[in-house]
Design a protein around this motif. Structure first.
Motif, short mmCIF file in Angstrom:
data_model
loop_
_atom_site.label_atom_id
_atom_site.label_comp_id
_atom_site.label_asym_id
_atom_site.label_seq_id
_atom_site.Cartn_x
_atom_site.Cartn_y
_atom_site.Cartn_z
N THR B 262 41.42 -11.89 -0.02
CA THR B 262 42.74 -11.27 -0.24
C THR B 262 43.12 -10.45 0.99
N PRO B 263 44.43 -10.27 1.21
CA PRO B 263 44.87 -9.53 2.41
C PRO B 263 44.29 -8.12 2.48
N GLU B 264 44.20 -7.43 1.31
CA GLU B 264 43.65 -6.06 1.34
C GLU B 264 42.23 -6.07 1.85
N PHE B 265 41.45 -7.00 1.32
CA PHE B 265 40.04 -7.08 1.68
C PHE B 265 39.90 -7.33 3.18
N LEU B 266 40.66 -8.30 3.66
CA LEU B 266 40.57 -8.66 5.07
C LEU B 266 41.04 -7.51 5.96
N ALA B 267 42.10 -6.83 5.52
CA ALA B 267 42.62 -5.72 6.31
C ALA B 267 41.58 -4.61 6.41
N LEU B 268 40.93 -4.32 5.27
CA LEU B 268 39.91 -3.27 5.24
C LEU B 268 38.74 -3.64 6.13
N LYS B 269 38.33 -4.89 6.00
CA LYS B 269 37.17 -5.33 6.77
C LYS B 269 37.49 -5.29 8.27
N GLN B 270 38.72 -5.69 8.58
CA GLN B 270 39.16 -5.66 9.97
C GLN B 270 39.08 -4.24 10.52
N ARG B 271 39.55 -3.29 9.70
CA ARG B 271 39.55 -1.89 10.12
C ARG B 271 38.11 -1.41 10.37
N LEU B 272 37.21 -1.71 9.42
CA LEU B 272 35.81 -1.30 9.57
C LEU B 272 35.22 -1.92 10.83
N ASP B 273 35.53 -3.18 11.02
CA ASP B 273 35.02 -3.90 12.18
C ASP B 273 35.50 -3.24 13.47
N ASP B 274 36.78 -2.85 13.47
CA ASP B 274 37.36 -2.22 14.66
C ASP B 274 36.66 -0.90 14.96
N ILE B 275 36.39 -0.12 13.91
CA ILE B 275 35.76 1.19 14.18
C ILE B 275 34.32 1.01 14.65
N ILE B 276 33.60 0.17 13.91
CA ILE B 276 32.17 0.07 14.19
C ILE B 276 31.89 -0.65 15.49
N HIS B 277 32.69 -1.66 15.76
CA HIS B 277 32.44 -2.40 17.00
C HIS B 277 33.40 -2.01 18.11
N ALA B 278 34.01 -0.81 17.98
CA ALA B 278 34.92 -0.35 19.03
C ALA B 278 34.16 -0.21 20.33
N PRO B 279 34.84 -0.47 21.46
CA PRO B 279 34.16 -0.32 22.74
C PRO B 279 33.62 1.11 22.86
N GLY B 280 32.40 1.24 23.27
CA GLY B 280 31.82 2.56 23.41
C GLY B 280 31.09 3.00 22.15
N ALA B 281 31.44 2.41 21.03
CA ALA B 281 30.77 2.79 19.79
C ALA B 281 29.32 2.32 19.81
N ALA B 282 29.13 1.15 20.34
CA ALA B 282 27.77 0.66 20.51
C ALA B 282 27.66 0.10 21.93
N GLU B 283 26.46 -0.08 22.38
CA GLU B 283 26.29 -0.60 23.72
C GLU B 283 26.83 -2.04 23.77
#
Lengths: 341, 301
Positions: B262-283
Motif C-alpha cells: 500500500t502507498p502508506e507502507f511504501l512511503a513509511l518504508k521509504q522514509r525509514l530507508d532515507d534516514i537510516i541509509h542517509a549519506p553519513g549515517a553509515a559508512e
C-alpha cells in the motif's frame, strides 16, 4: 563403500561401524600382545631349557638368553656332548594372554599364602570402599565450593588462588603427615584421595559453572529470579550435567591416587595384592589385577554415563530431529479468547 | 530518490481512522517513561558515549519499534530499560515509579531463545510464576493456558531442543507474558529466524498482542518488520546514539501482509530507508581491492 565413508572429517559413522571400531580398539592391542606371546620368532629373548644336555650349569626349567644358549649349544656339540634342548620364551614379566585370562578366575579362587592376608575379592572390596569414601568426602566439599566459586566473584577470589596453589602440592607428599595424624589404617588413605581430588574438583567445577550461558541468567532475572534462587534454580540446573561429567573424569583421577594411598601406612587393597603377587613372581595375577582396576573404572564410567541419560533427559538429542521434521509448525489458536491475567 | 517517481504520499499523512487511533493512544496512561537517559562506557578521555539525551513516553498497549543502524545503542537502551545494565544518567519510570535492576514487571524476549534447556516447555513458562511465589498446580494450569494461546499446547512436555526456532521463540513469548509484565521488551526476537518463519512469527505476535493487555517495545533492524508491527517507530542514529525521529505509522490496523504494497507502507518504508541509509549515517560501502578474475565480456552486472 569408499574409504571416505570411514575417514570423513567430523563425519558421523553408522552405528554398526562405530561398534566395530569400539571392539577393534580393544582387539588391536590384544592382537599385538597375542602375536608377541604366541609367535615364537617375535621377540622371545630367552630360551627355556627342557634338557640340560652337556652344559653343566643348565637346569631344567631355567631361562637363558638366546645368545648364551646358542653359544653353549655350539660348545657342547664341539666337545662331542649332548646338545641342550629348549624352546624360546618371553621374560617372566610378560605372561601370555591366556595365562592372564586364566588368572582372572584362579586369582579369586587361590587362597592367600598367609592366613591373615586378604583374598583378592576382599582386596578389591577394600579398594572400592576407600575410593568411594575418599570421593564422597571430597565431593561433599568440592561440589558446593566449586559452584560458589563459579557463581560468585567473591568466593572465586577468596578461594581459588589458594586452591590453585594447593593443587600443585602432590597428594602423596602428605602421606607421612596423614599417617601421623590419622593412624595407619584406612583414614590416611581416604585423606590422600581427598587431598588429591578436592582441589582439582573445586577448580574444575568452578570453571564449568562459570561457563553457564549469561543469557540464561539474564532471562531468569527478567522473569523475577534473583540472589540465591538464581543459583539454585538456574545456575545449578544449567550446569549440573556438565558437573556430572566432570565428576566422572575426576573419579578416574581418584583411582590414580588410590594406588599411592594404599601403600601409605599398612599396605592394603588391590595395591597390596599386586605387590604381593609381584613378590611371588605371579605376574599373570599382577596383570589380571591391573586389568581389573581398568575394568572396574571403565564399567563404573559406562554405568554413570548410562545413568546420566536418565538423570538429564534434556541432554538426549536423538529424538530432536525426528520430532522436528515430522511435526508441522502449528499456529496459535485464534479461537481462545484471552482470559488470563 | 528513485521511489519518489512513484509519487508516494507523505509518510506523515494519516487517514482519519489512523489519526483517531493515535489520538486515543495518547490519551492512555504512560506505562513507561524514559527520561533523559544516557549511557557512557569507560571514563576520562577514553570515555565513549553510547547514547545521550534519550527521552520517550510509551502509552499503555502501544506497540513501539526502535530501529537504527548498528552502533546506535538501541540494544543498550532496552537492556537498561530491562534493568540488565545501568544508565549513566537519566531514569526509567514504570507507571510513574522509578525502576532499577531487572524485574518481572518488564518481560524480555531475547534474540537467542534463552529457554532453560533442562525444563520442559511448560516448566519454562512456569518459571516466572514460581519465582513470583505461585504454587505449582496453579502455575501449571496457567502455563498450559499460555501455551494454548501461542499454539503449543501439544508441546507442553517437550524439551526446548525438540522445537524449531520459531516454536522456541513462541515459548519465550509465552514465558515472558505469563508474568503479566507491564511492558514486553523484545530484542530482535525474530532476527535468527529464516524469512518465512519470521513472517509467520510477526503475524503470531500481532495476534497475541491483540488478545493480551501488554505494551510492546520491539527492537529490530528490519524495516518491513517495523512498518508491519508498530504504532510508533523510534528511529535512532549513531555517533552518538540519539533519537532522530519518532514516526507515527500511517498504515491502518488491523495489519495484514497485503498492506506491504500500500502507498502508506511504501512511503513509511521509504522514509525509514532515507534516514537510516542517509549519506553519513553509515559508512559508505568500501571499494574492495578485488582484481578481476573473470574473462573480458563476462559481466554479471
Amino acid at each position: 563403500m569408499s574409504s571416505r565413508d570411514w575417514l570423513g572429517l567430523k563425519h558421523e559413522l553408522p552405528r554398526r561401524r562405530q561398534f566395530m571400531l569400539v571392539v577393534l580398539s580393544f582387539l588391536l592391542p590384544l592382537a599385538l600382545w597375542s602375536a608377541v606371546s604366541y609367535v615364537p620368532w617375535l621377540w622371545h629373548p630367552f630360551v627355556r631349557v627342557t634338557a640340560p644336555g652337556g652344559v653343566d650349569y643348565f637346569i631344567e626349567g631355567m631361562d637363558v638368553p638366546r645368545a648364551v644358549f646358542a653359544k653353549e649349544k655350539a660348545a657342547a656339540l664341539q666337545a662331542g656332548l649332548v646338545a641342550p634342548a629348549g624352546y624360546p620364551v618371553n621374560p617372566v614379566y610378560l605372561p601370555a594372554p591366556h595365562k592372564v585370562a586364566r588368572a582372572f578366575f584362579t586369582a579369586f579362587k587361590t587362597p592367600p599364602r598367609l592366613p591373615n592376608e586378604p583374598w583378592l575379592h576382599e582386596s578389591l572390596g577394600h579398594s572400592i570402599r576407600t575410593i568411594f569414601w575418599g570421593f564422597v568426602i571430597s565431593s561433599v566439599f568440592g561440589i558446593p565450593l566449586g559452584i560458589l566459586c563459579g557463581s560468585y566473584r567473591f568466593f572465586s577470589k577468596l578461594q581459588e588462588p589458594f586452591v590453585e596453589f594447593f593443587r600443585y602440592l602432590p597428594a602423596p607428599a602428605f602421606g607421612a603427615l596423614c599417617v601421623a595424624i590419622l593412624g595407619i589404617d584406612d583414614p590416611p588413605k581416604i585423606a590422600i584421595i581427598v587431598i588429591g581430588t578436592l582441589f582439582q574438583q573445586v577448580l574444575v567445577i568452578g570453571n564449568t559453572v562459570r561457563k553457564v550461558d549469561p543469557a540464561l541468567i539474564e532471562a531468569a532475572q527478567t522473569l523475577g529470579a534473583r540472589g540465591w534462587r538464581l543459583v539454585r534454580r538456574v545456575i545449578i540446573p544449567a550446569t549440573i550435567s556438565d558437573i556430572y561429567t566432570d565428576l566422572r573424569i575426576l573419579l578416574g583421577w581418584a583411582w590414580t591416587y588410590l594406588i599411592v594411598a594404599e601403600v601409605v601406612g599398612t599396605s592394603s587393597g588391590i595395591t597390596f595384592f599386586i605387590n604381593q603377587q609381584a613378590r611371588y613372581r605371579n605376574f599373570d595375577n599382577v596383570y589380571a589385577a591391573i586389568a581389573m582396576i581398568g575394568i572396574i573404572g571403565f564399567s563404573t564410567d559406562m554405568a554413570l554415563a548410562w545413568l546420566g541419560q536418565y538423570l538429564f533427559p534434556w541432554k538426549r538429542r536423538r529424538r530432536a530431529s525426528a520430532l522436528k521434521s515430522s511435526v508441522a509448525e502449528p499456529s496459535p489458536s485464534s479461537a481462545i479468547p484471552m482470559s488470563i491475567g | 530518490m528513485n521511489a519518489s517517481s512513484l509519487a508516494l504520499p507523505d509518510y506523515r499523512q494519516q487517514r482519519p481512522e489512523v489519526a483517531a487511533r493515535f489520538q486515543r493512544i495518547k490519551e492512555r496512561p504512560v506505562v513507561l517513561r524514559i527520561e533523559d537517559l544516557a549511557k557512557h562506557f569507560g571514563s576520562g578521555p577514553a570515555a565513549r558515549t553510547v547514547f545521550d539525551g534519550v527521552s520517550l513516553d510509551i502509552h499503555r498497549r502501544e506497540f513501539i519499534s526502535i530501529i537504527g543502524a548498528s552502533g546506535c545503542g538501541k540494544s543498550t537502551l532496552i537492556r537498561i530499560v530491562a534493568g540488565l545494565e545501568e544508565a549513566s544518567a537519566g531514569r526509567i519510570l514504570l507507571d510513574g515509579k522509578p525502576v532499577s535492576g531487572p524485574g518481572p514487571d518488564r518481560g524480555m524476549v531475547f534474540q537467542g531463545y534463552t529457554l532453560f534447556p533442562w525444563r520442559t516447555v511448560k516448566e519454562n513458562v512456569m518459571f516466572g510464576l514460581e519465582m513470583g511465589g505461585m504454587d505449582r498446580s496453579t502455575a501449571d494450569a496457567e502455563a498450559r493456558q499460555w501455551l494454548e494461546m501461542v499454539g503449543l499446547g501439544k508441546f507442553a512436555e517437550s524439551y526446548p531442543h525438540e522445537l524449531s526456532g520459531g516454536m522456541k521463540q513462541r515459548v519465550a513469548i509465552a514465558r515472558a507474558l505469563a508474568n503479566n509484565p507491564r511492558i514486553l521488551i523484545m530484542d530482535e526476537p525474530f532476527g535468527a529466524l529464516d524469512a518465512l518463519t519470521r513472517c509467520k512469527m510477526q503475524g503470531y505476535l500481532l495476534q497475541i498482542w491483540r488478545k493480551v493487555d501488554v505494551t510492546i517495545l520491539f527492537i529490530t533492524h528490519d524495516l518491513d518488520e517495523a512498518c508491519f508491527l508498530s504504532d510508533r517507530i523510534i528511529v535512532m542514529g549513531a555517533n552518538p546514539g540519539r533519537i532522530i525521529e519518532v514516526i507515527e505509522n500511517p498504515v491502518p490496523r488491523p495489519r495484514s501482509v497485503e498492506q506491504f504494497l500500500t502507498p502508506e507502507f511504501l512511503a513509511l518504508k521509504q522514509r525509514l530507508d532515507d534516514i537510516i541509509h542517509a549519506p553519513g549515517a553509515a559508512e559508505a560501502e568500501e571499494k574492495l581491492p578485488v582484481v578481476k578474475l573473470t574473462e573480458a565480456g563476462d559481466e554479471v552486472e
